[in-house]
Design an enzyme around this catalytic site. Structure first.
Site, PDB file in Angstrom:
ATOM      1  N   GLU A 292       3.827   5.455  -7.717  1.00 53.12           N
ATOM      2  CA  GLU A 292       4.843   5.479  -6.657  1.00 53.12           C
ATOM      3  C   GLU A 292       6.203   5.037  -7.177  1.00 53.12           C
ATOM      4  OE1 GLU A 292       3.508   3.285  -3.213  1.00 53.12           O
ATOM      5  OE2 GLU A 292       2.075   4.852  -2.662  1.00 53.12           O
ATOM      6  N   GLU A 384      -2.972   9.433  -2.614  1.00 50.77           N
ATOM      7  CA  GLU A 384      -3.237   8.141  -1.968  1.00 50.77           C
ATOM      8  C   GLU A 384      -2.776   8.199  -0.520  1.00 50.77           C
ATOM      9  OE1 GLU A 384      -2.003   4.410  -4.012  1.00 50.77           O
ATOM     10  OE2 GLU A 384      -1.368   3.740  -2.009  1.00 50.77           O
TER      11      GLU A 384
HETATM   12  C1  IDC Z   1      -1.641  -2.807  -2.221  1.00 49.41           C
HETATM   13  C2  IDC Z   1      -2.979  -3.473  -2.069  1.00 49.41           C
HETATM   14  C3  IDC Z   1      -2.785  -4.962  -1.957  1.00 49.41           C
HETATM   15  C4  IDC Z   1      -1.958  -5.449  -3.131  1.00 49.41           C
HETATM   16  C5  IDC Z   1      -0.636  -4.685  -3.193  1.00 49.41           C
HETATM   17  C6  IDC Z   1       0.238  -5.075  -4.344  1.00 49.41           C
HETATM   18  O1  IDC Z   1      -3.661  -2.936  -0.971  1.00 49.41           O
HETATM   19  O2  IDC Z   1      -4.037  -5.618  -1.934  1.00 49.41           O
HETATM   20  O3  IDC Z   1      -1.683  -6.823  -2.967  1.00 49.41           O
HETATM   21  O4  IDC Z   1      -0.927  -3.306  -3.302  1.00 49.41           O
HETATM   22  O5  IDC Z   1      -0.247  -4.591  -5.536  1.00 49.41           O
HETATM   23  C7  IDC Z   1       0.786   1.621  -1.954  1.00 49.41           C
HETATM   24  C8  IDC Z   1       0.385   1.341  -3.348  1.00 49.41           C
HETATM   25  C9  IDC Z   1      -0.806   0.439  -3.403  1.00 49.41           C
HETATM   26  C10 IDC Z   1      -0.757  -0.619  -2.306  1.00 49.41           C
HETATM   27  C11 IDC Z   1      -0.855   0.101  -0.969  1.00 49.41           C
HETATM   28  C12 IDC Z   1      -0.886  -0.828   0.240  1.00 49.41           C
HETATM   29  O6  IDC Z   1       0.159   2.506  -4.119  1.00 49.41           O
HETATM   30  O7  IDC Z   1      -0.842  -0.160  -4.679  1.00 49.41           O
HETATM   31  O8  IDC Z   1      -1.876  -1.452  -2.467  1.00 49.41           O
HETATM   32  N1  IDC Z   1       0.266   1.020  -0.867  1.00 49.41           N
HETATM   33  O9  IDC Z   1       0.276  -1.596   0.282  1.00 49.41           O
HETATM   34  N2  IDC Z   1       1.703   2.462  -1.548  1.00 49.41           N
HETATM   35  C13 IDC Z   1       1.829   2.379  -0.215  1.00 49.41           C
HETATM   36  C14 IDC Z   1       0.918   1.467   0.245  1.00 49.41           C
END
Ligand code: IDC
Length: 466
Positions: A292, A384
């Site tokens: 992302e 995702e």
């Molecule tokens: C989130 C995880 C969370 C973690 C955070 C930081 O769910 O546990 O603490 O990342 O690393 C994304 C990302 C994905 C995120 C997810 C939800 O690709 O890594 O995971 N998210 O926030 N993009 C949009 C949402």
């Protein structure tokens, strides 16, 4: 929605020979059949499959013609032929690799089109100028070779679909037919590796009937940068476990913070050179080069992609590669832009798709409108998505998730849900503590989100096999 008309009937034209009946002379039987199917349709757009069968003598070089009855219909992107349109008349001419059509040969074409007003099927199909009346005209030779590939040899998603490639805006299987893959993403490997083992992968393949498994290897936050060789071998092991179960594996270089993928350019080159040379001969691998990008221009992302893609191609020339898009892979929308920046300045590479990510409770109608619009112009892959808010927690939004998945099904866009883990957050499919035990099947281990996503993913696939 699914309509099939066939321009078919009995007869064909015999041209060439004059008055004397000398069958062994220059007479060339001509005849053809076209099966035209609208495979999906949405407001303002549609996708059609056009199956052309040569019923006449073998041809070397061909041109298929037809006319749209409604002048508002346009071919916007076609595949497996060179497509042109003049007024309502459409022509699809052979490309190099399908120039020769033996008697009985079938060639699968297709296109994404737009329509305004109405969307009736086209008429007056011709092959090299001769009307396709279809049917059973006996050819003058007995050759019945076909260009289609043999039937599938197995039942897993990889056995059926084989090596994937991008065709037009779609992901196509080994039969050059558009398919949709549905599956689950790991959580960060640095935190949740205990969730990925033989029992949980068996559950994904059999209980969930999933098609693919995304391996989210964070680069920061305790990920790859802290132990490159350890994370590389962990990814490779998971690719093997997916392969053993006939699942596709997405190798996700999970950049997130910082948002500029160029920060990790050297790491990406090292990592992808290694995993591509190790896995290049496999059919089940898809590469995702930057999860992302955020706070960074499309030009910078494109530049990164054009440096990393050749590294992969050197070791794995035919794999599909996924390119992250601006603003957390929102096609730019979350930073006030949209898909036009990509359409106007695409990555200079073939066999790639652009990623779109959404979190159903945060991203709704305007994001869905973007995807509907962009899907006719760009190959998209939802590598995702979450059923909850963009934090990965908060409210589970079933209605918005259903609207999203209905749209993706209609557009045949592949999707991967975040996450196949027991993280203590509402986006996780398993209840907290599940990964400490050995059971991943059945409904008792699932969260609300997991139960719904499993119900969507486990419905039968309809992979075309010819
Ligand atoms: C989130 C995880 C969370 C973690 C955070 C930081 O769910 O546990 O603490 O990342 O690393 C994304 C990302 C994905 C995120 C997810 C939800 O690709 O890594 O995971 N998210 O926030 N993009 C949009 C949402």
């Amino acid at each position: 929605m699914k309509r099939s008309i066939a321009a078919l009937a009995a007869c064909g034209a015999v041209v060439g020979a004059a008055a004397v009946v000398l069958p062994q002379a220059a007479a060339a039987a001509q005849g053809c059949r076209v099966d035209y199917t609208v495979t999906s349709q949405w407001q303002g757009g549609f996708q059609a499959s056009v199956k052309l069968t040569n019923l006449g003598d073998p041809v070397s070089g061909w041109s298929l013609g037809f006319g749209f009855p409604d002048a508002g219909q346009r071919v916007s992107q076609g595949w497996n032929a060179a497509w042109t349109q003049s007024g309502s008349a459409v022509t699809a001419a052979n490309v190099d690799w399908n120039r020769s059509l033996a008697t009985g040969a079938v060639v699968d074409l297709g296109f994404v089109g737009s329509w305004s007003g109405s969307n009736p099927e086209p008429a007056s199909f011709t092959l090299n100028g001769v009307t396709c009346t279809g049917g059973t005209t006996p050819p003058t030779t007995t050759t019945t070779t076909t260009t289609t590939t043999p039937p599938p040899t197995g039942r897993t998603p990889v056995e059926i679909n084989g090596q994937l490639r991008v065709c037009g805006v779609n992901l196509c299987n080994q039969y050059n037919r558009p398919i949709q893959l549905r599956g689950m993403s790991t959580h960060g490997l640095q935190w949740f590796s205990r969730c990925y083992n033989n029992a949980s992968l068996d559950a994904l393949a059999t209980d969930w009937q999933a098609d693919l498994f995304r391996i989210a290897m964070y680069v920061q936050e305790g990920g790859y940068e802290t132990n490159p060789s350890g994370f590389t071998s962990q990814v490779n092991n998971l690719v093997d476990m997916a392969e053993a179960r006939g699942l596709y594996a997405v190798i996700d270089f999970h950049t997130l913070t910082p948002g500029d993928p160029n920060y990790n350019l050297d790491r990406a080159k090292t990592f992808f050179a290694s995993v591509a040379s190790r896995n290049g001969a496999k059919k089940n691998v898809i590469y995702e080069i930057a999860n992302e990008p955020n706070g960074v221009s499309w030009a910078a992302i494109k530049s990164y992609a054009e440096q990393v893609i050749p590294v992969i191609r050197r070791a794995d020339p035919d794999a599909v590669i996924l390119v992250g898009t601006r603003a957390w892979s929102s096609l730019g929308v979350s930073e006030g832009s949209n898909e036009s920046e990509i359409i106007n300045n695409p990555v200079n590479a073939t066999n790639i798709m652009y990623t779109f990510h959404f979190y159903a409770a945060s991203h709704k109608d305007n994001y869905r409108a973007t995807v509907s619009r962009a899907a006719g112009r760009l190959p998209l892959f939802v590598s995702e998505f979450g059923t909850v808010t963009a934090t990965g927690g908060g409210a589970y939004d079933r209605a918005s998730t259903a609207a999203w998945l209905d749209l993706l099904d209609q557009l045949k866009i592949s999707y991967v849900n975040w996450t196949y883990s027991d993280a203590n957050e509402s986006s996780a499919a398993f209840r907290p503590g599940t990964c400490n035990g050995g059971t991943y099947t059945g409904s008792g281990v699932l969260t609300e989100s997991g139960a719904y996503i499993k119900s969507r993913i486990s419905t039968p696939d309809t992979f075309p096999t010819s």
